[in-house]
Scaffold this motif. Sequence first.
Motif, mmCIF file in Angstrom:
data_model
loop_
_atom_site.group_PDB
_atom_site.id
_atom_site.type_symbol
_atom_site.label_atom_id
_atom_site.label_comp_id
_atom_site.label_asym_id
_atom_site.label_seq_id
_atom_site.Cartn_x
_atom_site.Cartn_y
_atom_site.Cartn_z
ATOM 1 N N LYS A 84 0.849 -1.172 0.016
ATOM 2 C CA LYS A 84 0.065 -0.161 0.008
ATOM 3 C C LYS A 84 0.819 1.303 -0.035
ATOM 4 O O LYS A 84 1.913 1.101 0.195
ATOM 5 C CB LYS A 84 -1.147 0.118 1.085
ATOM 6 C CG LYS A 84 -0.402 -0.133 2.442
ATOM 7 C CD LYS A 84 -1.312 -0.370 3.769
ATOM 8 C CE LYS A 84 -0.218 -0.445 4.584
ATOM 9 N NZ LYS A 84 -1.232 -0.910 6.130
ATOM 10 N N SER A 102 1.426 -6.192 -5.953
ATOM 11 C CA SER A 102 0.673 -4.933 -5.445
ATOM 12 C C SER A 102 -0.569 -4.844 -5.881
ATOM 13 O O SER A 102 -0.450 -4.907 -7.303
ATOM 14 C CB SER A 102 1.707 -4.085 -5.433
ATOM 15 O OG SER A 102 1.037 -2.623 -4.824
ATOM 16 N N GLU A 103 -1.722 -4.326 -5.223
ATOM 17 C CA GLU A 103 -2.784 -3.878 -5.766
ATOM 18 C C GLU A 103 -2.636 -2.595 -6.510
ATOM 19 O O GLU A 103 -3.514 -1.968 -7.077
ATOM 20 C CB GLU A 103 -4.076 -3.924 -4.747
ATOM 21 C CG GLU A 103 -4.205 -5.421 -4.402
ATOM 22 C CD GLU A 103 -5.279 -5.437 -3.101
ATOM 23 O OE1 GLU A 103 -5.015 -4.734 -2.089
ATOM 24 O OE2 GLU A 103 -6.500 -5.794 -3.379
ATOM 25 N N ASN A 104 -1.734 -1.554 -5.590
ATOM 26 C CA ASN A 104 -1.595 -0.297 -5.919
ATOM 27 C C ASN A 104 -0.332 -0.188 -6.677
ATOM 28 O O ASN A 104 0.613 -0.843 -6.726
ATOM 29 C CB ASN A 104 -1.435 0.521 -4.518
ATOM 30 C CG ASN A 104 -2.686 0.196 -3.825
ATOM 31 O OD1 ASN A 104 -3.808 0.284 -4.173
ATOM 32 N ND2 ASN A 104 -2.299 0.088 -2.527
ATOM 33 N N GLU A 105 -0.232 1.099 -7.260
ATOM 34 C CA GLU A 105 0.957 1.441 -8.399
ATOM 35 C C GLU A 105 1.903 1.762 -7.167
ATOM 36 O O GLU A 105 1.717 2.675 -6.209
ATOM 37 C CB GLU A 105 0.392 2.668 -9.174
ATOM 38 C CG GLU A 105 1.631 3.072 -9.883
ATOM 39 C CD GLU A 105 1.200 3.937 -11.072
ATOM 40 O OE1 GLU A 105 2.287 4.750 -11.418
ATOM 41 O OE2 GLU A 105 0.441 4.133 -11.401
#
Length: 195
Positions: free
Chosen positions: A4, A32-35
Amino acid sequence: MKSKAMNNKATCNNLDLDSKLASLLGIRYILSENELDTASWIPIGDVTGDEGVFTLYQNRDALPMCFVVDRNSAYSGINEIASDFDEIIDKFRDQDTNLVVSGISEYSIDVNIEEDSKLIFMIPYTEGWTVKVDGTETDYYKECDFYMGIDISSGNHNIVLRYVPPLLGMGSIISVISILAFVLYAFYSKKYLKE
């Protein structure tokens, strides 16, 4: 392992991915779900799973399986490697190495060494390793209070590391004797119980 972004800082389960710790620990990839907004972690592809689409990132600064340092370098601990981290990573990017893993207990590494050096392996020092340089067994020693190291001369070399647990032979002999004793006991107890 989910990552995150907190305060524009890339983290993964409270590990600051911009710090050198992730690289010193040899963490090479994360999902990762996020950049991630960091120079060290490069996106290399997307992975689709049951919980959605994740981006696979590669750590371009992760310490390699082994790296070459000046033979006169004396690292007394991981903190000293951390202090020379940028220099080690820059040297590694210029090094010509090829690592082949054969199972879980054997590694083959081809290296081109420019000058007499030390090769530090990111493998915990323990008894049971056999290290051969160009087919000739060589001694290894404890480096940085934790890792394995060898001295190596300049030139192209093939290094093979093989691990055999120190008491594997003794354990195998005890197991075979135990199985034979059980079979003999079962055979004789059956024979004598019938009579």
